[in-house]
Design an enzyme around this catalytic site. Structure first.
Site, mmCIF file in Angstrom:
data_model
loop_
_atom_site.group_PDB
_atom_site.id
_atom_site.type_symbol
_atom_site.label_atom_id
_atom_site.label_comp_id
_atom_site.label_asym_id
_atom_site.label_seq_id
_atom_site.Cartn_x
_atom_site.Cartn_y
_atom_site.Cartn_z
ATOM 1 N N GLU A 114 0.844 -1.208 0.000
ATOM 2 C CA GLU A 114 0.000 0.000 0.000
ATOM 3 C C GLU A 114 0.871 1.246 0.000
ATOM 4 O OE1 GLU A 114 -2.265 -0.303 3.589
ATOM 5 O OE2 GLU A 114 -2.978 -2.303 3.062
ATOM 6 N N LYS A 116 2.199 4.537 1.645
ATOM 7 C CA LYS A 116 2.335 4.992 3.024
ATOM 8 C C LYS A 116 1.964 6.475 3.037
ATOM 9 C CE LYS A 116 5.412 4.756 6.967
ATOM 10 N NZ LYS A 116 5.362 6.137 7.433
ATOM 11 N N ASP A 118 1.436 10.085 4.298
ATOM 12 C CA ASP A 118 2.173 10.890 5.268
ATOM 13 C C ASP A 118 1.211 11.819 6.005
ATOM 14 O OD1 ASP A 118 4.239 11.908 6.673
ATOM 15 O OD2 ASP A 118 5.119 13.065 5.027
ATOM 16 N N TYR A 225 -6.701 1.737 6.711
ATOM 17 C CA TYR A 225 -5.860 0.642 6.213
ATOM 18 C C TYR A 225 -5.712 -0.539 7.167
ATOM 19 C CZ TYR A 225 -2.667 3.807 8.665
ATOM 20 O OH TYR A 225 -2.101 4.651 9.579
ATOM 21 N N LYS A 314 10.698 3.313 2.823
ATOM 22 C CA LYS A 314 10.618 4.773 2.734
ATOM 23 C C LYS A 314 11.334 5.290 1.488
ATOM 24 C CE LYS A 314 10.148 7.218 6.258
ATOM 25 N NZ LYS A 314 9.359 7.870 7.247
ATOM 26 N N CYS A 408 7.687 49.628 -3.676
ATOM 27 C CA CYS A 408 7.434 48.445 -4.505
ATOM 28 C C CYS A 408 8.557 48.266 -5.542
ATOM 29 C CB CYS A 408 6.085 48.595 -5.196
ATOM 30 S SG CYS A 408 5.780 47.319 -6.425
ATOM 31 N N CYS A 411 6.712 49.049 -9.156
ATOM 32 C CA CYS A 411 6.182 50.352 -9.580
ATOM 33 C C CYS A 411 6.701 51.510 -8.727
ATOM 34 C CB CYS A 411 4.657 50.335 -9.576
ATOM 35 S SG CYS A 411 3.941 50.343 -7.931
ATOM 36 N N CYS A 426 2.021 46.496 -1.739
ATOM 37 C CA CYS A 426 2.240 47.682 -2.552
ATOM 38 C C CYS A 426 0.881 48.349 -2.692
ATOM 39 C CB CYS A 426 2.757 47.249 -3.923
ATOM 40 S SG CYS A 426 2.414 48.445 -5.211
ATOM 41 N N CYS A 431 -0.109 49.433 -10.149
ATOM 42 C CA CYS A 431 1.126 48.645 -10.146
ATOM 43 C C CYS A 431 1.066 47.573 -11.230
ATOM 44 C CB CYS A 431 1.325 47.993 -8.778
ATOM 45 S SG CYS A 431 2.757 46.904 -8.750
#
Ligand code: IVH
Length: 676
Positions: A114, A116, A118, A225, A314, A408, A411, A426, A431
């Site tokens: 299966e 795994k 996480d 599972y 793994k 910014c 601009c 900004c 912009c």
């Protein structure tokens, strides 16, 4: 006194909603529209409010989240929740095989392999088919009882789909989707809250929230599972059969598993997932190899830490170390400034990484990230990796601290950071960086779907002052376009026709394309279903918006603010003048093209995914359902259609090929491009 009729009605509504939850969330195969579903839930809620004695802990209304708690009670696991031994090479997998053969000499083994997942492991307990309680793994002997939080996850059944007497326990993994993780972090960033490092941490954090109403907003899901315990129903003799049984009962089982007859087959299957896993919308950090026979599992037994009948293989970690060459600043659609680390190119999980997002100033400060630092980077749910931490031992003292620019970078307008926000923005009203992002958002496939309007072209249009908002796109002509770099006459004509076509996109795409804060695709669809025209939506107050299931107060407020803004109103007026559709077509035409028509799709389709055809049919007023009866109007048969095809013939239901189906929908003036 509550009449039997009311009781029966409540029962019936619950059964119906449980059924549609399963179809929608577990099978991804809804039988009714969101609108109809919402109506059922509203009706049930109303009855439960009116007759509180009819409330029940397994009612689907309990999914919205109960009252906050002060802390979680601790519960003991009747059977300890162990962990798995990890392996990292095929040699170690072969060693596992040798070991179990030594333990049970002369026996043959079958393995179930299966993914795994996480995430966070959990245990769920059911009594007579009703969800009783759920808990975290904790230290393996005792965990936190988080039943109310788990109830908010729609794929965890509150009632099993079959009669299951006595008590059973199942185990599985709660995870957050990668896409969900990105949007949760995006939202947290906007609110100035600390970000989750990866989807696993986000799932764990969400399960530990004391207020289930917040958990219910988090995009959590689960796979089951393991079936370790039962008081009355017999546990099947193989793990494979256990999973089949669990699936029948309504649990969500990961579909990518394989029964392998030899360890060579196991290794091949593991290898085949090393790269493929990247394409899934959840993190998979390896494979789990389990001896399938439950009798062999019992005889192999466990050590204090892990079972001897299973191991984890793994995949290599998705982390690497590299150096930060520079920190640059990008400007987004809402003017938000995002610092980005420019890295020494480094290979990681199949790609070469050159950039990592640093999110915002606070994040940089919290992790004390400096230009020149050696850092550990990680690919989480995103394609853009994150900096996990600085490797402080590599500091030489020459590293430079970063500070956000005061103006910014695109601009030159002032950059401000509101007190309660982590983001700097900004505030330049014109912009170009913001404008470019707004146009790209409007034109993207999931919004107005203007093919051929790529980033480079948008940049030219904005930088040369040809386009200063999305409505200007409709002013473009052949001369202007073909005078631009890399634009021949043919591509200009194509683009113009794409722009023209975008005028008749659906209302939900337009709403999404406007880029209203917190309104994603799903939100836009719900709004389009509820309002049917931009004008109606613009008139709605916060209260009216909040009354819609799935529209929270923050989104409601953001919508109202958006339509209050004079510039946005003017923009919509101009779009309307250019002929952009502002209403749901259904109303305009006074007829719904596939009104009430029931469709069944069977076999593989060439041009659509299952979800696409379903959305399409639903948008045109029809319904895509899964159980075949003579009340079905059309069966659309793709490749290898299976038994439904034969049954449809017997029932004399009209059978369409994929081509005929396309004709049916285009005859009504549609194209398959309209699909979400
Ligand atoms: S079976 C005795 N199957 O991996 C434990 N675990 O490192 C049997 N996990 O704690 C677990 N996907 O949280 C199993 N398909 C899968 C899994 C899986 C993820 C997690 C689980 C477990 C951890 C062990």
């Amino acid at each position: 006194m509550i009449s039997d009729e009311i009781r029966r009605k409540v029962e019936r509504l619950r059964e119906e909603i449980h059924h549609h939850d399963y179809k929608y969330y577990v099978e991804n195969n809804p039988e009714i529209s969101d609108y109809e579903y919402d109506r059922l839930v509203k009706e049930l809620k109303k009855l439960e409010e009116r007759y509180p004695s009819l409330q029940s802990p397994t009612s689907p209304t309990q999914r919205v989240g109960g009252m906050p708690v002060e802390r979680f009670p601790t519960v003991e696991h009747p059977i300890p929740m162990l962990s798995l031994e990890n392996t990292y090479s095929k040699e170690e997998i072969r060693e596992f095989e040798r070991r179990i053969h030594r333990e049970l000499p002369g026996e043959d083994f079958e393995y179930v392999v299966e993914l795994k997942i996480d995430g966070v492991s959990i245990s769920l307990i059911y009594e007579d088919g009703n969800f009783l309680r759920g808990s975290t793994r904790g230290d393996g002997r005792r965990g936190d009882e988080i039943t109310t939080n788990l109830k908010t996850i729609h794929t965890i059944p509150l009632k099993l789909r079959k009669k299951v007497r006595g008590r059973i326990e199942v185990r599985g993994e709660i995870y957050m989707t990668k896409s969900g993780f990105l949007s949760v972090n995006k939202e947290r960033k906007e609110k100035g809250e600390p970000l989750f490092a990866n989807p696993r941490n986000a799932a764990a954090g969400s399960l530990k929230l004391l207020d289930p109403r917040i958990t219910s907003q988090r995009p959590l899901d689960n796979f089951i599972y393991l079936f370790p315990y039962s008081t009355q129903v017999p546990i099947p003799s193989t793990h494979m059969e256990c999973l089949e049984k669990l699936k029948e009962w309504g649990f969500r089982i990961n579909p990518y598993l394989k029964l392998c007859k030899s360890i060579g087959e196991v290794i091949n299957f593991c290898n085949s997932w090393a790269e493929k896993r990247e394409k899934l919308d959840y993190d998979v950090d390896g494979m789990v190899i389990k001896a399938s026979s439950i009798d062999q599992q019992m005889r192999l037994g466990s050590t204090t830490k892990s079972p001897r009948w299973a191991i984890a293989y793994k995949f290599p970690a998705k982390q690497a170390t590299t150096t930060i060459r520079n920190i640059i600043v990008q400007v987004g659609r809402t003017g938000a400034l995002t610092p980005v680390a420019v890295l020494d190119p480094t290979p990681l999980a199949g790609t070469t990484i050159t950039r990592a997002t640093l999110h915002n100033e606070d994040e940089i400060r919290r992790k004390d990230i400096r230009i020149g630092d050696t850092v550990l980077i990680e690919k989480g749910g995103d394609i853009i990796p994150q900096v996990v931490k600085v490797v402080e031992s590599k500091r030489k003292g020459m590293e430079k601290k970063f500070s956000m620019p005061k103006s910014c970078p695109v601009c030159g307008a002032e950059v401000v950071r509101l007190e309660d926000e982590a983001v700097s923005r900004c505030i330049g009203s014109s912009c170009p960086a913001q404008l470019r992002e707004k146009i790209a958002h409007y034109a993207q496939r999931r919004a107005m779907n203007i093919e051929g309007l790529g980033d480079k072209l948008i940049e030219q249009l904005v930088d040369e002052g040809i386009v200063s908002d999305v409505a200007d796109l409709y002013r473009l002509d052949l001369d202007t376009l073909s005078g631009l770099e890399r634009m021949g006459e043919k591509s200009s004509r194509n683009l113009l026709s794409q722009i023209e076509q975008s005028k008749s996109q659906s209302l939900s795409r337009l709403i999404f394309g406007m880029g209203i804060r917190y309104v994603g695709i799903r939100g836009a669809r719900i709004l389009a279903q509820n309002f049917r025209s931009i004008e109606d939506l613009a008139k709605a107050g916060e209260e009216e918006l909040e009354a819609i299931l799935e529209i929270g107060p923050r989104t409601a407020q953001s919508i109202v603010l958006f339509f209050r803004e004079k510039r946005n109103k003017e923009l919509l007026d101009r779009l309307k003048k250019w002929g952009v559709r502002m209403k749901e077509e259904k109303e305009e035409k006074g007829e719904i093209p596939l009104a009430g028509k029931k469709f069944i799709f069977t076999g593989g389709l060439e041009h659509f995914s299952r979800q696409e055809v379903k959305d399409l049919v639903e948008r045109l007023g029809g319904r895509a359902i899964s159980s075949l009866s003579s009340s079905v109007d059309y069966v659309v048969a793709g490749k290898n259609p299976g038994s439904k095809y034969e049954k449809a013939k017997k029932l004399e239901v009209r059978i369409l090929s994929e081509k005929e189906f396309k004709k049916l929908i285009s005859k009504r003036g549609r194209e398959d491009k309209e699909v979400f």
